[in-house]
Design a protein around this motif. Structure first.
Motif, PDB file in Angstrom:
ATOM      1  N   TYR C 448       1.425  -0.144 -36.803  1.00  0.00           N
ATOM      2  CA  TYR C 448       2.384   0.545 -35.940  1.00  0.00           C
ATOM      3  C   TYR C 448       2.324   2.012 -36.270  1.00  0.00           C
ATOM      4  O   TYR C 448       2.014   2.403 -37.397  1.00  0.00           O
ATOM      5  N   GLN C 449       2.640   2.820 -35.281  1.00  0.00           N
ATOM      6  CA  GLN C 449       2.643   4.246 -35.530  1.00  0.00           C
ATOM      7  C   GLN C 449       3.958   4.807 -35.025  1.00  0.00           C
ATOM      8  O   GLN C 449       4.356   4.568 -33.884  1.00  0.00           O
ATOM      9  N   GLY C 450       4.636   5.530 -35.888  1.00  0.00           N
ATOM     10  CA  GLY C 450       5.872   6.188 -35.466  1.00  0.00           C
ATOM     11  C   GLY C 450       7.089   5.418 -35.936  1.00  0.00           C
ATOM     12  O   GLY C 450       7.144   4.929 -37.062  1.00  0.00           O
ATOM     13  N   GLY C 451       8.074   5.286 -35.037  1.00  0.00           N
ATOM     14  CA  GLY C 451       9.334   4.654 -35.401  1.00  0.00           C
ATOM     15  C   GLY C 451      10.477   5.591 -35.087  1.00  0.00           C
ATOM     16  O   GLY C 451      10.314   6.808 -35.078  1.00  0.00           O
ATOM     17  N   GLU C 452      11.595   5.005 -34.822  1.00  0.00           N
ATOM     18  CA  GLU C 452      12.754   5.782 -34.390  1.00  0.00           C
ATOM     19  C   GLU C 452      13.714   5.876 -35.560  1.00  0.00           C
ATOM     20  O   GLU C 452      14.008   4.854 -36.206  1.00  0.00           O
ATOM     21  N   LEU C 453      14.176   7.083 -35.842  1.00  0.00           N
ATOM     22  CA  LEU C 453      15.077   7.254 -36.979  1.00  0.00           C
ATOM     23  C   LEU C 453      16.510   6.980 -36.540  1.00  0.00           C
ATOM     24  O   LEU C 453      16.994   7.580 -35.587  1.00  0.00           O
ATOM     25  N   TYR C 465       6.724  -1.943 -29.398  1.00  0.00           N
ATOM     26  CA  TYR C 465       5.974  -0.992 -28.570  1.00  0.00           C
ATOM     27  C   TYR C 465       5.422   0.180 -29.375  1.00  0.00           C
ATOM     28  O   TYR C 465       4.731   1.030 -28.833  1.00  0.00           O
ATOM     29  N   ASP C 466       5.736   0.243 -30.667  1.00  0.00           N
ATOM     30  CA  ASP C 466       5.097   1.247 -31.515  1.00  0.00           C
ATOM     31  C   ASP C 466       3.743   0.755 -32.038  1.00  0.00           C
ATOM     32  O   ASP C 466       3.096   1.431 -32.847  1.00  0.00           O
ATOM     33  N   GLY C 497       5.903   9.658 -29.681  1.00  0.00           N
ATOM     34  CA  GLY C 497       6.016   8.248 -29.362  1.00  0.00           C
ATOM     35  C   GLY C 497       5.468   7.898 -28.004  1.00  0.00           C
ATOM     36  O   GLY C 497       5.087   8.756 -27.208  1.00  0.00           O
ATOM     37  N   LEU C 498       5.444   6.587 -27.779  1.00  0.00           N
ATOM     38  CA  LEU C 498       4.805   6.034 -26.607  1.00  0.00           C
ATOM     39  C   LEU C 498       5.418   6.533 -25.311  1.00  0.00           C
ATOM     40  O   LEU C 498       4.725   6.921 -24.372  1.00  0.00           O
TER      41      LEU C 498
END
Lengths: 320, 305, 691
Positions: C448-453, C465-466, C497-498
């Motif tokens: 996975y790449q990213g992520g929501e803080l 979806y990451d 992000g996506l």
């Protein structure tokens, strides 16, 4: 083996005797209350155990938590079931005698403590249980039947008080000796000659009683004289109110006697006498009793019957 | 106020010798508007006591000897057709008195007893559908032979409750008996006694008795006595709420006789025996007096916790 | 016994409600026929209760049971296993309600209901389900209280209150059990979710797979950082690597000459040489964090750079990814230390070089192969070649899209030179191909790449979806280096992000309601809150494992031994039970003594201590009289005390309580001072006179 069982029972009884000594008034507290799971309680724990194993195997903490909640609920139920019995006060009350071989009844008053007690079951050994609920500070009276095996004063044994409220998973109970006794009248045994002195003739006269009284004369009416005795004829003639005076009539009386039943064993004698007491009472006769260790003046009515039966029940016990 | 009562008591004491306690109780019972039951063997001075009380309080007094063939009408009264006036006339029974002595009340049939006790309770009599109030004040002093005597109908428990107190006079002490024997017949004295209090004054005093103060502590004590009578198992049946009210009323009257305007635990303790004697039955089958004493000793006067 | 063995009428509302609540979650989830049969059976039971219908006999109930078993076999193919078992259990439970008439049946039904209720947790574990089950259990237990309360005509609410109270009281105990009962490893291997789909990444990748994943908003995992959170461009969560390409599909594979023990290192297992070297080279960790994973049904764990975990069941593979010993069947959390370090020292043995440069034999994708060979020949080194390639991706007309056209036989050729529309898997796949074609060892990394803080819990939320794939190439002297061709095409994907990346090309990953709601601020805030709660739930409740337990308890107990745990359990549980018992028994307090009653007690205690025989039933006057005979000197103050006491306790309302209070106390002390030199008359005769 048998002897071992008996010894164990004796030990148990002795232990109970020390732990819950006889008293006419007993308040249940932790020393007197026993508690144990019911079959449903074990089933409940089994379900909790299954869920525990499931939780371990599926690595499911919520299943584990649920099983812990069930176990905790079970533990809390111990407290509640205990509390439902704790603080109940049992007081020995009245007694309703019965015939030997039949049933009598003993009253137990159930008093609530600081909180409500729901669904308490009370019974004497070998008898039918009754259910009662008591509100805080209130009192409920229960008449519990007892099986009467033989004539005389009979110990009720230990009263079993039991409750499963609120969840039915546990049963808490106590065995209380209320020092309660029930009176057993002899079992009526029909048949035989009426063991009475005084004769049938005397008894027959009872019915025409008024006619035998001797008229003595008149005196002027005093407030309080029976109106039945007022000489209404003379009043109608304008001679004022006068009261008729009679001399005391001689009364026919029947003595039922123990001695008149020779060749019959003592218990059967009491049974015969009992039968005749009931018969004479039904016929409205006036009767007395003469027993080896006591007697009863002739009379009639329900009170006389009670007394007669009581004397018959207690006779031979050495002054009950 | 109580001096007049005191005078009355000493006047009665001069006729009924050596029974000061009982006389005080009887007077207290009257002041508390209660009826009195005297249980004793014949010849103990019951009649003299009743008569003397009637005289001293200037009350209209009647005496009825109860027998087994008495009818309710014999006590309450009856309407009789008068040939002269050609009308029904009420002949009031002996119950229409201010002080009725019902002698040997347990000889009458339950029906007749019931009629008397109902009149005692309601303080009125219903005859031919018309209610007639009984005179004011109205007291009944009933006497009863101990139940051991044959041919009696013991009063049922529910009706015994209508009597405020039960006392018994008992045999006189040796000195009293000497005085009694050496003196002339005391009964004559009763009829020649002069009234000490008018009945109107008596009514006034009764009014005051009701105002005697019973504190919260005292009522609490009475309540604990009642509760213990029910819980302890000393008695077959505990004291009823009515008995409790009677106990408090009697204690007030006793305090009043003693010249106080408040009740103390002593007052309760003194009247507890007479008030409860006929109401409760010891579960041991023994004398109720013993159990009453046990009850008294089991209940602390001052709350301990 | 005169017990009534029938179920009391007043217990029925809760019985039926409890049965319905217990089976409801299963109706939702289970086969359709179950959702029809159970309400019909419960309705039938209600009609029986109302007296409309008669109790069905055995002739009806037995065929019904057979039918239910048949339907279960039809739906699940078996009657064993959790799924089919629960279906059968729920149906049988509803049938049991039908024959419930005696008290015994009701007990069994209620205990069964709690079991049915618990099985819901096999399928759903979120906080709301748990709350629902708690409420349902209150109702089920209310039914149990109801059948134990024989009083007719009582309000059913009383039973609900009693049951609610008991469950509230049980909660603290449950908590103690939860924390302290030793967790065990599974007794035998049971897999509940065999039929349940595995989620997230799989062990192979063909074109279109990652883009499918990108349409799901489900949660992959959450990360809680101990310290700073890395910037978005560095959040490459490595999960697994694909080293084998068959021309269309990239798969995870091991070269045949490598042994598993050499490749995978678990704690307490043999330690391969590469691992020892890695340990020796590592310095301070760059990031320390805790990952809480949702169920995936697979073994892969996700982490940054070079990860080390302290957990027993977590191992490290040679390709620098974490692997769990068994599949993740429930929430799983692990602590990771990540090191940003070159991994050249690991070396690239010959077998590995061969493996990572291998391509399908039969000359597919001729054009791409040719271009790779040409460019590599003209480049000064591997690095220059790669830079040129990335630049090419960036400058040619490549599109970033979730809906790429289908590719034919030569996937790489078609994509690079014809369609040029693709998602990350297309870019990574063709990029890796181009490297291998040029002889550079390369592999695809999936994760996975990213992520929501989430600002509420300061944790990172990584959703399906990451999902992302990128490439690692072996450069001499540098070791494995990350390259992300997607970043060359659509840099926004990496930075923002996506969604943001797709928006540039006029697309959206999430369609329908979920997509529409994402724009609403209130919903966004609520979903943040929900995420925060769920994270806590996952961390503290679902993820509370044997290891967490040991860590947590060692803080309190020092060394954790089974004996200590049992003792702690007994002690804490016992204290709670005792406290509750006391609370329950002494909730009703007696009225307190008023001051003069206390004063009276002091007086009598004082006199008793000095030998005056007093009984509680004596009135104040009697007490004073007896005491005066013992202590004539105190006679006067005793009498004064008694008068004062009687005035307070029995006379009309007192006007000056404080004055009287002081007076009473003063008199008592005066009496105390006069209690001297007792004159022993003859106490016994005195007493008798009193009596």
């Amino acid at each position: 083996m048998k002897r071992f069982g008996r010894t164990a029972r004796q030990l148990w009884q002795r232990w109970l005797q020390r732990r819950i000594p006889p008293s006419r008034k007993v308040t249940l507290d932790q020393r007197r209350i026993f508690i144990f799971p019911t079959g449903y309680g074990f089933l409940f724990l089994l379900i909790a155990a299954l869920l525990f194993i499931g939780g371990i195997n599926y690595e499911n903490n919520l299943l584990l938590g649920f099983s812990f909640l069930l176990v905790s609920l079970f533990l809390i139920a111990i407290l509640h079931t205990f509390r439902n019995l704790a603080g109940v006060t049992l007081v020995a009350g009245g007694m309703r005698p019965g015939f030997a071989g039949a049933r009598g009844a003993l009253e137990v008053r159930v008093q609530g403590g600081a909180h409500a007690h729901r669904s308490l079951w009370l019974r004497w050994p070998g008898a039918v249980a009754e259910e009662v609920s008591v509100e805080p500070g209130q009192q409920q009276s229960l008449w519990l039947t007892v099986q009467l095996s033989r004539r005389g004063r009979q110990d009720s044994g230990r009263l079993r008080v039991e409750t499963r409220y609120p969840l039915g998973l546990l049963r808490s109970w106590s065995l209380v000796d209320l020092d309660h006794q029930c009176l057993a009248w002899p079992k009526p045994l029909p048949g035989g000659e009426c063991p009475a002195s005084g004769g049938e003739d005397d008894a027959g006269q009872q019915h025409q009683r008024g006619g035998n009284e001797e008229f003595e004369g008149l005196r002027s009416y005093v407030a309080g004289d029976s109106l039945r005795l007022v000489d209404w004829k003379s009043y109608a003639r304008g001679r004022g109110l006068n009261t008729k005076q009679f001399s005391d009539p001689a009364e026919g009386r029947l003595w039922l006697e123990w001695q008149r039943l020779p060749g019959v064993d003592p218990e059967s004698r009491y049974s015969r006498l009992c039968y005749w007491v009931l018969e004479l009472d039904r016929a409205g006769e006036r009767y007395g009793l003469i027993l080896p260790d006591g007697s009863l003046e002739p009379d009639l009515g329900p009170l006389q019957r009670e007394r007669a039966l009581e004397i018959l029940a207690l006779s031979g016990e050495g002054g009950g | 106020m109580s001096t007049t009562i005191g005078r009355a008591i000493s006047a009665v004491s001069s006729v009924v010798l050596g029974k000061d306690e009982q006389i005080r109780l009887a007077v207290a019972c009257m002041l508390a508007r209660g009826h009195l039951l005297i249980e004793d063997l014949p010849g103990m001075g019951k009649t003299t006591l009743a008569h003397a009380l009637a005289r001293v309080f200037s009350l209209d007094y009647r005496r009825v000897q109860f027998t087994s063939d008495m009818l309710p009408a014999d006590i309450l009264g009856v309407s009789i057709y008068d040939p002269d006036t050609r009308q029904f006339q009420l002949r009031q029974g002996p119950v229409f008195a201010q002080l009725l002595l019902a002698d040997e009340v347990n000889r009458a049939t339950p029906k007749t007893q019931g009629a008397l006790l109902e009149a005692m309770e309601e303080r009125q009599v219903t005859l031919d559908g018309v209610s007639r109030p009984l005179p004011e004040p109205f007291f009944v002093i009933a006497t009863q032979n101990p139940v051991t005597q044959a041919g009696t109908f013991p009063l049922p428990e529910s009706q015994l409750d209508r009597f405020l107190m039960r006392i018994s006079l008992g045999y006189p002490s040796a000195e009293t008996e000497l005085a009694l024997l050496s003196g002339s017949d005391r009964r004559d004295h009763a009829s020649t006694m002069k009234p000490e209090i008018s009945s109107a004054e008596l009514m006034q005093q009764m009014e005051l008795v009701g105002k005697v103060h019973a504190s919260a502590d005292l009522i609490d004590y009475v309540q604990r006595l009642l509760a213990h009578s029910r819980d302890s198992g000393l008695f077959v049946v505990g004291l009823s709420p009515r008995a409790g009210l009677g106990l408090l009323r009697a204690a007030r009257a006793w305090a009043f006789v003693a010249g106080r305007d408040y009740v103390t635990p002593e007052d309760v303790q003194v009247v507890l025996g007479p008030v409860t004697a006929h109401r409760i039955q010891a579960s041991t089958g023994g004398a109720s007096a013993t159990s009453t004493q046990q009850l008294l000793e089991a209940v602390p006067v001052v709350r301990r916790s | 016994m005169a017990r009534v063995y029938q179920v009391p009428r007043h217990a029925f509302p809760w019985l039926l409600a409890g049965a319905l609540l217990a089976s409801l979650p299963h109706l939702w989830r289970g086969p359709l026929w179950l959702a029809v049969v159970v309400p019909v059976l419960l309705g039938w039971r209600t009609l029986i209760q109302r007296g409309v219908l008669a109790m069905p006999g055995k002739l009806i109930r037995f065929p019904l049971l057979l039918a239910v078993i048949g339907a279960t076999l039809y739906s699940h193919g078996t009657v064993l296993g959790p799924e089919a078992g629960v279906t059968l259990l729920v149906a049988a439970f509803a049938l049991k309600m039908l024959e419930m008439f005696r008290l015994r049946d009701a007990y069994v039904a209620i205990i069964l209901a709690s079991f049915v209720l618990a099985t819901t947790f096999l399928f759903s574990r979120d906080p709301l389900t748990t709350l629902y089950i708690g409420v349902a259990l209150v109702v089920v237990m209310a039914a149990l209280v109801g059948i134990n309360d024989p009083e007719s005509g009582v309000s059913p609410w009383r039973h609900l209150r009693q049951s609610g109270l008991m469950i509230l009281q049980a909660l603290p105990l449950m908590l103690v059990f939860f924390v302290l009962v030793p967790r065990m490893p599974p007794l035998w291997n049971l897999q509940v979710n065999q039929q349940q789909a595995k989620t997230g990444m799989s062990d192979s990748m063909s074109p279109g797979e990652i883009s499918r994943l990108s349409r799901q908003s489900g949660i992959a995992f959450r990360v809680e950082f101990d310290g700073e959170v890395p910037p978005p461009a560095q959040r490459y969560w490595r999960g697994l690597t694909y080293g084998w390409f068959d021309g269309r599909r990239w798969s995870q594979a091991l070269p045949p000459e490598v042994r598993q023990q050499e490749y995978l290192r678990f704690p307490n297992g043999p330690s391969p040489e590469w691992y020892e070297r890695l340990l020796a080279e590592r310095g301070e960790p760059d990031w320390r964090y805790r990952v809480v994973m949702e169920r995936t049904g697979q073994q892969w764990l996700y982490a940054l750079s070079v990860p080390f975990s302290n957990r027993q069941e977590v191992g490290l593979a040679r390709d620098l990814r974490l692997v769990r010993r068994t599949d993740i069947e429930s929430t799983f959390d692990y602590q990771v230390d990540s090191y940003q370090m070159p991994v050249a020292h690991q070396g690239l043995p010959e077998w590995e070089r061969r493996f990572y440069t291998s391509l399908p034999q039969e000359g597919g994708n001729p054009r791409a192969t040719q271009m790779a060979k040409d460019w590599r020949a003209s480049a000064t080194g591997d690095g220059a070649y790669i830079t040129r390639l990335l630049l090419w991706f960036n400058q040619e007309e490549f599109y970033y899209t979730l809906e790429p056209p289908l590719l034919g036989e030569n996937t790489v050729d078609e994509f690079l030179f014809r369609t040029r529309r693709g998602f990350c898997e297309h870019y990574a796949s063709s990029f890796a191909f181009m490297l291998r074609a040029a002889g550079i060892p390369a592999r695809i990394v999936a994760g996975y790449q990213g992520g929501e803080l989430n600002p509420l819990g300061n944790h990172l939320l990584v959703r399906q979806y990451d999902a992302h794939v990128w490439v690692e190439a072996w450069l001499p002297g540098q070791g494995w280096v990350e390259f992300d061709p997607t970043g060359a095409v659509a840099p926004t994907r990496i930075e923002q992000g996506l969604d943001a990346a797709l928006a540039e090309y006029g697309e959206s990953a999430l369609t329908g309601l979920a997509g529409a709601l994402r724009g609403v601020p209130l919903f966004a805030r609520l979903s943040l809150l929900a995420d925060y709660i769920e994270f806590g739930w996952a961390k503290w409740v679902l993820g509370y494992s044997q290891q967490n337990q040991l860590e947590f308890l060692s803080r309190w107990l020092g060394k954790v031994t089974p004996q200590r745990m049992v003792m702690a359990l007994a002690a804490v549980g016992g204290v709670i039970m005792l406290a509750m018992l006391l609370w329950m028994l002494w909730r009703v307090r007696r009225p307190r003594l008023v001051w003069w009653q206390r004063e009276h007690r002091r007086m009598t205690q004082m006199l008793s201590r000095r030998g005056v025989p007093l009984a509680p039933h004596l009135t104040s006057a009697q007490i004073v009289q007896i005491a005066s005979e013992y202590f004539p000197a105190a006679g006067q103050p005793l009498q004064d005390w008694q008068r004062c006491y009687d005035t307070i306790a029995y006379r009309k309302e007192i006007t000056e309580p404080m004055v009287l209070r002081r007076q009473l106390r003063r008199l008592r002390r005066l009496v105390g001072r006069r209690l001297i030199r007792p004159i022993r008359l003859n106490p016994k005769t005195d007493l008798q006179r009193e009596a």
